[in-house]
Design a protein around this motif. Structure first.
Motif, PDB file in Angstrom:
ATOM      1  N   LYS A 232       0.129 -49.252  64.135  1.00  0.00           N
ATOM      2  CA  LYS A 232       0.169 -50.421  65.072  1.00  0.00           C
ATOM      3  C   LYS A 232       1.295 -51.356  64.863  1.00  0.00           C
ATOM      4  O   LYS A 232       1.742 -51.524  65.847  1.00  0.00           O
ATOM      5  CB  LYS A 232      -1.180 -50.747  65.316  1.00  0.00           C
ATOM      6  CG  LYS A 232      -2.192 -50.019  65.816  1.00  0.00           C
ATOM      7  CD  LYS A 232      -3.299 -50.301  66.896  1.00  0.00           C
ATOM      8  CE  LYS A 232      -4.965 -49.792  66.732  1.00  0.00           C
ATOM      9  NZ  LYS A 232      -4.873 -48.526  67.630  1.00  0.00           N
TER      10      LYS A 232
ATOM     11  N   LYS B 194      -6.577 -55.422  64.551  1.00  0.00           N
ATOM     12  CA  LYS B 194      -6.729 -54.353  64.666  1.00  0.00           C
ATOM     13  C   LYS B 194      -5.898 -53.422  62.653  1.00  0.00           C
ATOM     14  O   LYS B 194      -5.094 -53.974  62.553  1.00  0.00           O
ATOM     15  CB  LYS B 194      -5.251 -53.483  65.514  1.00  0.00           C
ATOM     16  CG  LYS B 194      -5.973 -54.156  66.935  1.00  0.00           C
ATOM     17  CD  LYS B 194      -4.727 -53.860  67.905  1.00  0.00           C
ATOM     18  CE  LYS B 194      -5.176 -53.878  69.334  1.00  0.00           C
ATOM     19  NZ  LYS B 194      -4.653 -53.496  70.712  1.00  0.00           N
TER      20      LYS B 194
ATOM     21  N   VAL C  24     -10.646 -51.643  65.763  1.00  0.00           N
ATOM     22  CA  VAL C  24      -9.809 -52.650  66.730  1.00  0.00           C
ATOM     23  C   VAL C  24     -11.051 -53.854  67.012  1.00  0.00           C
ATOM     24  O   VAL C  24     -12.470 -53.386  67.231  1.00  0.00           O
ATOM     25  CB  VAL C  24      -9.357 -52.243  68.201  1.00  0.00           C
ATOM     26  CG1 VAL C  24      -9.498 -53.516  69.219  1.00  0.00           C
ATOM     27  CG2 VAL C  24      -8.239 -52.031  67.980  1.00  0.00           C
TER      28      VAL C  24
ATOM     29  N   GLU D 286      -3.295 -59.514  67.212  1.00  0.00           N
ATOM     30  CA  GLU D 286      -2.586 -59.647  68.226  1.00  0.00           C
ATOM     31  C   GLU D 286      -3.336 -61.162  69.835  1.00  0.00           C
ATOM     32  O   GLU D 286      -4.632 -60.651  69.698  1.00  0.00           O
ATOM     33  CB  GLU D 286      -2.331 -58.478  68.716  1.00  0.00           C
ATOM     34  CG  GLU D 286      -2.666 -57.989  69.482  1.00  0.00           C
ATOM     35  CD  GLU D 286      -2.396 -56.542  70.420  1.00  0.00           C
ATOM     36  OE1 GLU D 286      -1.106 -56.027  69.766  1.00  0.00           O
ATOM     37  OE2 GLU D 286      -3.472 -55.662  70.719  1.00  0.00           O
ATOM     38  N   GLU D 287      -2.698 -61.370  69.929  1.00  0.00           N
ATOM     39  CA  GLU D 287      -2.656 -62.360  71.427  1.00  0.00           C
ATOM     40  C   GLU D 287      -4.117 -61.641  72.348  1.00  0.00           C
ATOM     41  O   GLU D 287      -4.254 -60.130  72.566  1.00  0.00           O
ATOM     42  CB  GLU D 287      -2.023 -62.877  71.894  1.00  0.00           C
ATOM     43  CG  GLU D 287      -2.051 -63.328  73.699  1.00  0.00           C
ATOM     44  CD  GLU D 287      -1.087 -62.585  74.418  1.00  0.00           C
ATOM     45  OE1 GLU D 287      -0.963 -63.200  74.906  1.00  0.00           O
ATOM     46  OE2 GLU D 287      -0.176 -61.925  74.221  1.00  0.00           O
ATOM     47  N   PHE D 288      -5.051 -62.284  72.422  1.00  0.00           N
ATOM     48  CA  PHE D 288      -6.259 -61.056  73.521  1.00  0.00           C
ATOM     49  C   PHE D 288      -5.808 -61.512  75.004  1.00  0.00           C
ATOM     50  O   PHE D 288      -5.780 -62.320  75.947  1.00  0.00           O
ATOM     51  CB  PHE D 288      -7.526 -62.193  73.255  1.00  0.00           C
ATOM     52  CG  PHE D 288      -8.715 -61.644  73.945  1.00  0.00           C
ATOM     53  CD1 PHE D 288      -9.616 -60.497  74.356  1.00  0.00           C
ATOM     54  CD2 PHE D 288      -8.997 -62.233  75.885  1.00  0.00           C
ATOM     55  CE1 PHE D 288     -10.651 -60.601  74.917  1.00  0.00           C
ATOM     56  CE2 PHE D 288     -10.100 -62.332  76.282  1.00  0.00           C
ATOM     57  CZ  PHE D 288     -10.668 -61.101  75.913  1.00  0.00           C
ATOM     58  N   LEU D 289      -5.891 -59.821  75.539  1.00  0.00           N
ATOM     59  CA  LEU D 289      -5.190 -60.086  76.816  1.00  0.00           C
ATOM     60  C   LEU D 289      -6.746 -59.927  77.654  1.00  0.00           C
ATOM     61  O   LEU D 289      -7.054 -59.198  77.775  1.00  0.00           O
ATOM     62  CB  LEU D 289      -4.498 -58.537  76.792  1.00  0.00           C
ATOM     63  CG  LEU D 289      -2.929 -58.940  76.484  1.00  0.00           C
ATOM     64  CD1 LEU D 289      -2.112 -57.470  76.293  1.00  0.00           C
ATOM     65  CD2 LEU D 289      -2.184 -60.188  76.568  1.00  0.00           C
TER      66      LEU D 289
ATOM     67  N   GLU E  74      -7.878 -52.488  82.260  1.00  0.00           N
ATOM     68  CA  GLU E  74      -7.378 -51.568  82.013  1.00  0.00           C
ATOM     69  C   GLU E  74      -7.396 -49.983  82.534  1.00  0.00           C
ATOM     70  O   GLU E  74      -7.853 -49.749  83.576  1.00  0.00           O
ATOM     71  CB  GLU E  74      -8.358 -50.751  80.656  1.00  0.00           C
ATOM     72  CG  GLU E  74      -7.733 -52.344  79.455  1.00  0.00           C
ATOM     73  CD  GLU E  74      -8.525 -51.778  77.935  1.00  0.00           C
ATOM     74  OE1 GLU E  74      -9.699 -52.847  77.602  1.00  0.00           O
ATOM     75  OE2 GLU E  74      -8.590 -50.818  77.437  1.00  0.00           O
TER      76      GLU E  74
ATOM     77  N   LYS F  71     -15.621 -48.031  77.781  1.00  0.00           N
ATOM     78  CA  LYS F  71     -16.074 -47.202  76.645  1.00  0.00           C
ATOM     79  C   LYS F  71     -17.261 -47.945  75.787  1.00  0.00           C
ATOM     80  O   LYS F  71     -16.957 -47.361  75.463  1.00  0.00           O
ATOM     81  CB  LYS F  71     -14.741 -47.974  75.694  1.00  0.00           C
ATOM     82  CG  LYS F  71     -13.333 -47.305  75.959  1.00  0.00           C
ATOM     83  CD  LYS F  71     -11.830 -48.340  74.879  1.00  0.00           C
ATOM     84  CE  LYS F  71     -11.246 -46.854  74.126  1.00  0.00           C
ATOM     85  NZ  LYS F  71      -9.849 -47.955  75.498  1.00  0.00           N
TER      86      LYS F  71
ATOM     87  N   ILE G 156      -1.298 -51.621  75.288  1.00  0.00           N
ATOM     88  CA  ILE G 156      -2.404 -52.627  74.638  1.00  0.00           C
ATOM     89  C   ILE G 156      -2.629 -51.355  73.267  1.00  0.00           C
ATOM     90  O   ILE G 156      -2.481 -51.655  72.321  1.00  0.00           O
ATOM     91  CB  ILE G 156      -4.352 -52.510  74.874  1.00  0.00           C
ATOM     92  CG1 ILE G 156      -3.729 -53.079  76.142  1.00  0.00           C
ATOM     93  CG2 ILE G 156      -4.530 -52.613  73.581  1.00  0.00           C
ATOM     94  CD1 ILE G 156      -5.498 -52.609  76.835  1.00  0.00           C
ATOM     95  N   GLU G 157      -1.948 -50.039  73.659  1.00  0.00           N
ATOM     96  CA  GLU G 157      -1.895 -48.854  72.770  1.00  0.00           C
ATOM     97  C   GLU G 157      -1.141 -47.575  73.242  1.00  0.00           C
ATOM     98  O   GLU G 157      -1.306 -47.451  74.385  1.00  0.00           O
ATOM     99  CB  GLU G 157      -3.007 -48.752  72.233  1.00  0.00           C
ATOM    100  CG  GLU G 157      -4.477 -47.799  72.960  1.00  0.00           C
ATOM    101  CD  GLU G 157      -5.098 -46.953  72.425  1.00  0.00           C
ATOM    102  OE1 GLU G 157      -4.980 -46.971  71.404  1.00  0.00           O
ATOM    103  OE2 GLU G 157      -5.847 -46.722  73.252  1.00  0.00           O
TER     104      GLU G 157
HETATM  105  P1  AMP Z   1      -7.289 -49.597  70.750  1.00  0.00           P
HETATM  106  O1  AMP Z   1      -7.578 -49.042  70.394  1.00  0.00           O
HETATM  107  O2  AMP Z   1      -6.037 -49.948  70.608  1.00  0.00           O
HETATM  108  O3  AMP Z   1      -7.031 -48.873  72.558  1.00  0.00           O
HETATM  109  O4  AMP Z   1      -7.988 -50.716  71.257  1.00  0.00           O
HETATM  110  C1  AMP Z   1      -9.194 -50.118  71.838  1.00  0.00           C
HETATM  111  C2  AMP Z   1     -10.015 -51.307  73.063  1.00  0.00           C
HETATM  112  O5  AMP Z   1     -10.368 -52.751  72.615  1.00  0.00           O
HETATM  113  C3  AMP Z   1      -8.988 -51.631  73.853  1.00  0.00           C
HETATM  114  O6  AMP Z   1      -9.385 -50.383  75.308  1.00  0.00           O
HETATM  115  C4  AMP Z   1      -9.152 -52.394  74.763  1.00  0.00           C
HETATM  116  O7  AMP Z   1     -10.509 -52.747  76.156  1.00  0.00           O
HETATM  117  C5  AMP Z   1      -9.439 -53.999  73.742  1.00  0.00           C
HETATM  118  N1  AMP Z   1      -8.348 -53.749  73.306  1.00  0.00           N
HETATM  119  C6  AMP Z   1      -7.311 -53.877  72.095  1.00  0.00           C
HETATM  120  N2  AMP Z   1      -6.551 -54.734  72.014  1.00  0.00           N
HETATM  121  C7  AMP Z   1      -6.868 -56.154  73.207  1.00  0.00           C
HETATM  122  C8  AMP Z   1      -5.903 -56.725  73.219  1.00  0.00           C
HETATM  123  N3  AMP Z   1      -4.629 -57.273  72.811  1.00  0.00           N
HETATM  124  N4  AMP Z   1      -6.995 -57.772  74.215  1.00  0.00           N
HETATM  125  C9  AMP Z   1      -8.269 -57.227  74.884  1.00  0.00           C
HETATM  126  N5  AMP Z   1      -8.561 -56.664  74.891  1.00  0.00           N
HETATM  127  C10 AMP Z   1      -7.866 -55.506  73.509  1.00  0.00           C
END
Ligand code: AMP
Ligand code: GLY
Length: 423
Positions: free
Chosen positions: A103, A143, A153, A185-188, A192, A214, A282-283
């Motif tokens: 990441k 993360k 996460v 990281e900042e919360f968004l 999605e 999820k 986000i990823e």
């Molecule tokens: P990831 O494994 O990075 O996809 O994260 C798993 C889940 O966490 C994502 O599908 C999002 O719902 C949530 N998530 C990850 N990063 C953020 C973020 N910066 N802000 C808000 N939700 C996040």
């Protein structure tokens, strides 16, 4: 052409079913596959990380083409090894798979190339991470840097939770070495969207958008899982947003990877948040999503194997990637207790054989003529229909025709999409 598909989940089952539509495809081997995939491919009990076993298999079975679907063998360099042996592959080489494997790498790439994503900091020192949290605004997201089966996460609503999250990763090693480095990281906020895209490193052709669900429980409650269901297309992903993503995210990412000497070929998964300030990443995943693939590929009208070969050979620009105008819904049937403790070995029965056409099996084994559950996520039932509403209804009708003890599924897959004001 005899094809080997590495992996053994619902996603691999969806890839295999689609590959079978090509009349040039001969045998399909699934390593390891599973008891349900065995209806559509020849399964061999060789694990995705058993690289020596896989190489040996390609020699004894004269494999012509290989699809590497899961993240671990991609991050571990299986494509590099097979290509060195002269076997054309679908999937990125190790240097490119790092876009998912680290990441910190992907965040730094986005920063360097101006690709929109959440603001962030990377830490390898626990004390520095804790000090940073004292001044950061909440909520915040912590993360683990490396692969953690989608579980690394933690969304933290206050400083106390955030510090606990950092300590669990960096000190208590909750995710092993994956957590030696953390990204904070900042919360968004926003809906999605998952966009899977074919790319040969030069051209990028996005597939139809989708939405994962999820959390384990109805109305997005309970623990995070690998995904309890999906719909496609995602109504929040409008034409305007798609154009913005192409210009600001998809093309810049492909160019950035090439520029870094890490040309990405395969399926690049963009996990996006549609924020008030536009779409942000986000990823990235270096592979097809699961269970996104189980709704995206049933809508693909073009030939999957032709597209895959075009990706491998760098001629995607001349290849059609067309999707039907319909919608799809996949409802995952799990074993009660997933993602924590759950039982295994329950017999799976169906009301009529035709439901197998719409079934994507993730966790099942054969025992004689019976199919038994063998995992938390057992299978997905996908329906394709002219509208999202009818796809959702049809998917639940299919679910009603499949039975096993302790079956569990969400009842609201597609609800948020159906409520979307864009529709
Ligand atoms: P990831 O494994 O990075 O996809 O994260 C798993 C889940 O966490 C994502 O599908 C999002 O719902 C949530 N998530 C990850 N990063 C953020 C973020 N910066 N802000 C808000 N939700 C996040
Ligand atoms: N469905 C999310 C993933 O495949 O990572």
């Amino acid at each position: 052409m005899d094809i080997m598909v590495i992996g053994g989940g619902g996603r691999e089952h969806a890839i295999i079913k689609k590959l079978k539509e090509n009349s040039n495809v001969g045998r399909i081997y699934a390593l390891p596959g599973n008891g349900g995939i065995a209806r559509d491919a020849e399964c061999y009990p060789i694990k995705a990380m058993d690289f020596d076993g896989i190489v040996q298999f390609t020699e004894t079975h004269k494999v012509d083409y290989c699809v590497v679907a899961p993240d671990d063998p991609l991050a571990g360099g299986l494509v590099d090894i097979l290509q060195d042996k002269g076997i054309p592959c679908f999937g990125p080489v190790k240097d490119a798979a790092i876009i998912e494997g680290s990441k910190a790498f992907s965040k730094d790439l986005m920063k360097k190339y101006g690709i929109p994503t959440a603001e962030y900091e990377v830490f390898t020192d626990l004390g520095e991470a804790i000090n940073y949290l004292d001044t950061a605004s909440m909520p915040i997201v912590v993360k683990a840097d490396g692969l953690a089966l989608g579980k690394g996460v933690i969304i933290c609503k206050d400083k106390h939770e955030a510090k606990e999250a950092v300590i669990s990763m960096m000190q208590d090693k909750k995710f092993g070495d994956s957590g030696s480095k953390v990204v904070i990281e900042e919360f968004l906020e926003g809906p999605e969207v998952s966009v899977l895209a074919f790319t040969d490193g030069e051209t990028v052709k996005p597939m139809v958008s989708s939405m994962d669900h999820k959390r384990a429980g109805d109305y997005d409650t309970g623990l995070n899982t690998g995904g309890m269901g999906t719909i496609a297309p995602n109504p929040f992903y409008t034409k305007k947003i798609a154009d913005e993503c192409m210009e600001k995210i998809f093309l810049p990412t492909i160019k950035a990877m090439k520029n870094e000497g890490r040309t990405f070929k395969g399926c690049l998964y963009f996990g996006l948040m549609i924020t008030a300030n536009g779409p942000k990443v986000i990823e990235y995943n270096c592979r097809f999503g699961d269970p996104e693939t189980q709704v995206v590929l049933p809508l693909l009208e073009s030939d999957l194997f032709e597209i895959m070969q075009a990706v491998t050979e760098g001629r995607l620009s001349d290849t059609d990637v067309k999707f039907s105008r319909g919608s799809a819904c996949c409802v995952i049937m799990a074993s009660k207790g997933y993602p924590e403790k759950y039982g295994k070995g329950f017999e799976i029965t169906v009301d009529d054989e035709s439901v197998y056409d719409n079934m994507y099996v993730a966790g099942a084994v054969k025992a004689g003529s019976k199919l038994l559950t063998n995992g938390g996520r057992v299978l997905g039932m996908t329906a394709v229909a002219p509208t999202l509403k009818s796809a959702v209804e049809e998917a639940y009708k299919l679910v009603d025709k499949v039975h096993f003890e302790n079956e569990y599924y969400r009842h609201d897959i597609g609800r948020r999409a159906l409520d979307c004001s864009v529709l």
